[in-house]
Design an enzyme around this catalytic site. Structure first.
Site, PDB file in Angstrom:
ATOM      1  N   GLU A 158     -55.640 -48.837   4.865  1.00 43.56           N
ATOM      2  CA  GLU A 158     -56.497 -48.204   3.856  1.00 43.56           C
ATOM      3  C   GLU A 158     -57.415 -49.183   3.143  1.00 43.56           C
ATOM      4  O   GLU A 158     -57.064 -50.346   2.937  1.00 43.56           O
ATOM      5  CB  GLU A 158     -55.634 -47.555   2.766  1.00 43.56           C
ATOM      6  CG  GLU A 158     -54.757 -46.450   3.243  1.00 43.56           C
ATOM      7  CD  GLU A 158     -53.971 -45.798   2.115  1.00 43.56           C
ATOM      8  OE1 GLU A 158     -53.431 -44.720   2.364  1.00 43.56           O
ATOM      9  OE2 GLU A 158     -53.895 -46.343   0.999  1.00 43.56           O
ATOM     10  N   CYS A 196     -49.623 -42.923  -5.536  1.00 40.30           N
ATOM     11  CA  CYS A 196     -50.589 -43.353  -4.525  1.00 40.30           C
ATOM     12  C   CYS A 196     -50.862 -42.176  -3.605  1.00 40.30           C
ATOM     13  O   CYS A 196     -50.042 -41.262  -3.499  1.00 40.30           O
ATOM     14  CB  CYS A 196     -50.127 -44.585  -3.767  1.00 40.30           C
ATOM     15  SG  CYS A 196     -48.436 -44.572  -3.219  1.00 40.30           S
TER      16      CYS A 196
END
Length: 190
Positions: free
Chosen positions: A116, A66
């Site tokens: 996010e 990620c």
């Protein structure tokens, strides 16, 4: 390596950029991220335990890769770049499939917030990770079904990884892809 994050509004429109290490605080602004799940022919998911040196979620188990796309990158390009940097795995952009394009989350751990819009992607390959110890403490493979079972109870995985996995597990396209790609067919060895 100095990196930045792309700051965005609630509609995912860029409004600026900020240093990756300075922006992650107790009041992290909304920014772009991505998550990648790497699965091999046996139907095993590659997991990583994040390095203790990481500012966000140090020592916590999470999905394969990620991170944050740069200003000029689409999520698939960022995933390829970070898979190579974190795990020593070379992927082609065409091998990275976008499954959940609009996933959004906000979680806090030890006073640091992640906030996010984070597209979730999948890549199928018989990877042999050689992890970068600055980023990754260790890796392991686990069957998808065993992983889903593990996250159904108390565990040590990042919150986003768990939520993304549950969403993937309910996704028709993902279920089709995992069935098609985990057959005895040859997958690229990296």
């Amino acid at each position: 390596m100095k990196e930045h994050v792309v700051l965005i509004d609630k509609n995912n429109k860029p409004i600026g950029k900020a240093d990756k290490y300075e922006v992650h605080t107790g009041d992290t602004p909304l920014h772009r991220g991505f998550s990648l799940f790497i699965i091999n022919r046996k139907g095993e998911l590659l997991l990583q335990r994040r390095s203790e040196l990481k500012k966000t979620w140090p020592g916590i188990w999470s999905n394969s890769v990620c991170g944050h796309p740069m200003t000029d990158e689409v999520p698939q390009q960022a995933a390829v770049r970070r898979a190579d940097y974190e795990l020593g795995i070379s992927l082609d952009v065409s091998e990275v499939r976008l499954i959940l394009p609009n996933y959004r989350y906000r979680y806090e751990h030890r006073g640091v917030v992640e906030n996010e819009i984070c597209p979730v992607m999948v890549a199928f390959c018989n990877a042999r990770p050689k992890h970068n110890q600055l980023e990754v403490a260790e890796t392991r493979w686990i069957t998808w079904d065993s992983f889903i079972n593990e996250i159904s109870g108390k565990n040590d995985y990042s919150e986003w990884c768990q939520e993304e996995a549950r969403l993937l597990n309910q996704n028709f396209i993902f279920k089709y892809m995992i069935r098609e790609h985990t057959s005895p067919l040859e997958l690229p060895v990296r």
